[in-house]
Design a protein around this motif. Sequence first.
Motif, PDB file in Angstrom:
ATOM      1  N   ILE A 130       0.818  -1.225   0.000  1.00 47.22           N
ATOM      2  CA  ILE A 130       0.000   0.000   0.000  1.00 47.22           C
ATOM      3  C   ILE A 130       0.846   1.267   0.000  1.00 47.22           C
ATOM      4  CG2 ILE A 130      -0.262   0.394   2.491  1.00 47.22           C
ATOM      5  CD1 ILE A 130      -3.280   0.813   1.951  1.00 47.22           C
ATOM      6  N   LEU A 131       2.136   1.141   0.299  1.00 42.51           N
ATOM      7  CA  LEU A 131       3.011   2.316   0.390  1.00 42.51           C
ATOM      8  C   LEU A 131       3.027   3.166  -0.881  1.00 42.51           C
ATOM      9  CD1 LEU A 131       4.946   3.839   2.249  1.00 42.51           C
ATOM     10  CD2 LEU A 131       6.813   2.420   1.351  1.00 42.51           C
ATOM     11  N   PRO A 132       3.084   2.587  -2.090  1.00 42.98           N
ATOM     12  CA  PRO A 132       3.090   3.421  -3.303  1.00 42.98           C
ATOM     13  C   PRO A 132       1.849   4.300  -3.462  1.00 42.98           C
ATOM     14  CG  PRO A 132       3.799   1.189  -3.813  1.00 42.98           C
ATOM     15  CD  PRO A 132       3.266   1.164  -2.416  1.00 42.98           C
ATOM     16  N   PHE A 133       0.768   3.951  -2.769  1.00 42.45           N
ATOM     17  CA  PHE A 133      -0.474   4.723  -2.884  1.00 42.45           C
ATOM     18  C   PHE A 133      -0.667   5.682  -1.698  1.00 42.45           C
ATOM     19  CE2 PHE A 133      -0.963   0.472  -4.702  1.00 42.45           C
ATOM     20  CZ  PHE A 133      -1.319   0.771  -6.009  1.00 42.45           C
TER      21      PHE A 133
ATOM     22  N   SER B 247       0.478   8.577  -0.963  1.00 49.53           N
ATOM     23  CA  SER B 247       0.258  10.001  -1.265  1.00 49.53           C
ATOM     24  C   SER B 247      -1.204  10.278  -1.604  1.00 49.53           C
ATOM     25  CB  SER B 247       1.155  10.449  -2.415  1.00 49.53           C
ATOM     26  OG  SER B 247       0.884   9.694  -3.587  1.00 49.53           O
ATOM     27  N   ARG B 248      -1.881   9.277  -2.171  1.00 44.90           N
ATOM     28  CA  ARG B 248      -3.297   9.440  -2.505  1.00 44.90           C
ATOM     29  C   ARG B 248      -4.210   9.128  -1.322  1.00 44.90           C
ATOM     30  NH1 ARG B 248      -3.819   6.401  -8.421  1.00 44.90           N
ATOM     31  NH2 ARG B 248      -2.145   7.552  -9.488  1.00 44.90           N
ATOM     32  N   LEU B 249      -3.642   8.493  -0.322  1.00 46.14           N
ATOM     33  CA  LEU B 249      -4.445   8.063   0.829  1.00 46.14           C
ATOM     34  C   LEU B 249      -4.136   8.877   2.078  1.00 46.14           C
ATOM     35  CD1 LEU B 249      -4.202   4.189   0.353  1.00 46.14           C
ATOM     36  CD2 LEU B 249      -6.084   5.688  -0.306  1.00 46.14           C
ATOM     37  N   ARG B 250      -3.652  10.073   1.881  1.00 46.15           N
ATOM     38  CA  ARG B 250      -3.366  10.926   3.033  1.00 46.15           C
ATOM     39  C   ARG B 250      -4.654  11.243   3.794  1.00 46.15           C
ATOM     40  NH1 ARG B 250       0.709  15.406   0.280  1.00 46.15           N
ATOM     41  NH2 ARG B 250       2.489  13.988  -0.061  1.00 46.15           N
TER      42      ARG B 250
ATOM     43  N   TYR C 250     -13.264   9.596   6.295  1.00 46.50           N
ATOM     44  CA  TYR C 250     -12.004   8.972   5.906  1.00 46.50           C
ATOM     45  C   TYR C 250     -12.228   7.902   4.838  1.00 46.50           C
ATOM     46  CZ  TYR C 250      -9.651  11.153   9.891  1.00 46.50           C
ATOM     47  OH  TYR C 250      -9.131  12.061  10.776  1.00 46.50           O
ATOM     48  N   ASN C 251     -11.320   7.860   3.880  1.00 42.88           N
ATOM     49  CA  ASN C 251     -11.300   6.786   2.894  1.00 42.88           C
ATOM     50  C   ASN C 251     -11.033   5.462   3.627  1.00 42.88           C
ATOM     51  OD1 ASN C 251     -10.297   4.861   0.939  1.00 42.88           O
ATOM     52  ND2 ASN C 251      -9.990   6.552  -0.462  1.00 42.88           N
ATOM     53  N   PRO C 252     -11.800   4.406   3.333  1.00 44.16           N
ATOM     54  CA  PRO C 252     -11.581   3.125   4.029  1.00 44.16           C
ATOM     55  C   PRO C 252     -10.147   2.612   3.885  1.00 44.16           C
ATOM     56  CG  PRO C 252     -13.625   3.072   2.777  1.00 44.16           C
ATOM     57  CD  PRO C 252     -12.936   4.345   2.413  1.00 44.16           C
ATOM     58  N   TRP C 253      -9.537   2.876   2.731  1.00 39.51           N
ATOM     59  CA  TRP C 253      -8.170   2.403   2.514  1.00 39.51           C
ATOM     60  C   TRP C 253      -7.162   3.248   3.275  1.00 39.51           C
ATOM     61  CZ3 TRP C 253      -7.591  -2.266   0.633  1.00 39.51           C
ATOM     62  CH2 TRP C 253      -8.632  -2.805  -0.130  1.00 39.51           C
ATOM     63  N   THR C 254      -7.517   4.488   3.581  1.00 39.75           N
ATOM     64  CA  THR C 254      -6.650   5.311   4.430  1.00 39.75           C
ATOM     65  C   THR C 254      -6.589   4.722   5.833  1.00 39.75           C
ATOM     66  OG1 THR C 254      -7.155   7.326   3.188  1.00 39.75           O
ATOM     67  CG2 THR C 254      -6.316   7.614   5.421  1.00 39.75           C
ATOM     68  N   MET C 255      -7.730   4.320   6.348  1.00 39.50           N
ATOM     69  CA  MET C 255      -7.759   3.702   7.672  1.00 39.50           C
ATOM     70  C   MET C 255      -7.032   2.362   7.665  1.00 39.50           C
ATOM     71  SD  MET C 255     -11.573   4.692   9.128  1.00 39.50           S
ATOM     72  CE  MET C 255     -12.515   4.187   7.680  1.00 39.50           C
ATOM     73  N   THR C 256      -7.155   1.611   6.558  1.00 39.02           N
ATOM     74  CA  THR C 256      -6.437   0.344   6.440  1.00 39.02           C
ATOM     75  C   THR C 256      -4.934   0.573   6.436  1.00 39.02           C
ATOM     76  OG1 THR C 256      -8.279  -0.541   5.126  1.00 39.02           O
ATOM     77  CG2 THR C 256      -6.200  -1.744   5.058  1.00 39.02           C
ATOM     78  N   MET C 257      -4.485   1.608   5.713  1.00 39.69           N
ATOM     79  CA  MET C 257      -3.060   1.942   5.680  1.00 39.69           C
ATOM     80  C   MET C 257      -2.547   2.277   7.079  1.00 39.69           C
ATOM     81  SD  MET C 257      -1.139   4.929   3.447  1.00 39.69           S
ATOM     82  CE  MET C 257      -1.985   6.256   4.342  1.00 39.69           C
ATOM     83  N   MET C 258      -3.332   3.034   7.830  1.00 39.40           N
ATOM     84  CA  MET C 258      -2.943   3.362   9.201  1.00 39.40           C
ATOM     85  C   MET C 258      -2.806   2.105  10.048  1.00 39.40           C
ATOM     86  SD  MET C 258      -5.378   6.655  10.000  1.00 39.40           S
ATOM     87  CE  MET C 258      -5.197   8.206   9.133  1.00 39.40           C
TER      88      MET C 258
END
Length: 314
Positions: free
Chosen positions: A52-55, A57-60, A181-189
């Motif tokens: 998920i790291l490459p994304f 910047s879009r998931l801030r 929050y974007n669901p994938w932003t929370m997943t990244m966290m």
Amino acid sequence: MKEKNNQTTAIIALSVAVILWGGSFSAMRTTLLYLNPMSVMWLRMVLASLVILPFSSRLRPPKGWKKDIKYLLPMVLFQPCLYFLLESNALRFTTSSQAGVISSFVPLFVSLGAWMFLKEKLHKRGIWGLILSISGVVALTLLNKSNESGQRLILGNIMEVGAMVCAAANMLIIKKLSSRYNPWTMTMMQCFAGVIFFMPGFFLIQEQGWVLNSQTILLLLYLGAPVSLGAFGLYNLGMSRMTASGASVFINLVPVVAVLAGWILLNESLTALQMMASIAVILGVLLSQLRASSEMRERNRSKRSGSKIDPLWS
């Protein structure tokens, strides 16, 4: 139409998530033959984070996210951190059957929490669906033939209950934050927090070593990307587009998938009673989703007519 599409997307996302989770048990058992639980979890979180790291910047997080730190910190602490720590250690003391029975009550915890804190309504059909799915899981786990004998069962069961409370609390927080929050932003966290929390696993690898073979690598890749990242992300997506209580019922499909996967892939036994219990779980989930569809239609009619829906037991 938009609400219908959201519900369809949620059902698909939740179904794929529980399939991935259900199929992960045999993979996890195999990797634990070569690594300790802390090391496995650290590697899973690292692999998920690398994907998920490459994304990132879009998931801030959105502007003003610091004001939500009182929710974000407990969210990542409850899951994956405390949840996996408590559950992996609980299974050292209790039996998998008793742990399975306890885990079936997560939807109940979520439904009560959503009613108390998120003001979600309780409905007869949803409650009956919940009861049916819990009954099916209890029967399915008790029918599982196992020679395990739990030692220090009380301690193990207390830890398993703690893990389930953490899971339920995490779901409620995700639902509360899902509008901002974007669901994938929370997943990244969650993934990044897991890397830090399970860091001792890295040092255990260096200290104890591990058998590096192609099977272990493939299983870790599966547990890291599809399960730790994909399943959590899809579940968070489904949670953001459905009520917390409706989404949580899908959790009870995980042991059903695990039993079916063991039967298909590992030639494990599947009795008629186990099949009936599995069908009961599926029917319970379907019943709860029919309630959600009915509620959506009533809401639409209410908007057109200007009437109100009975807030409880409708």
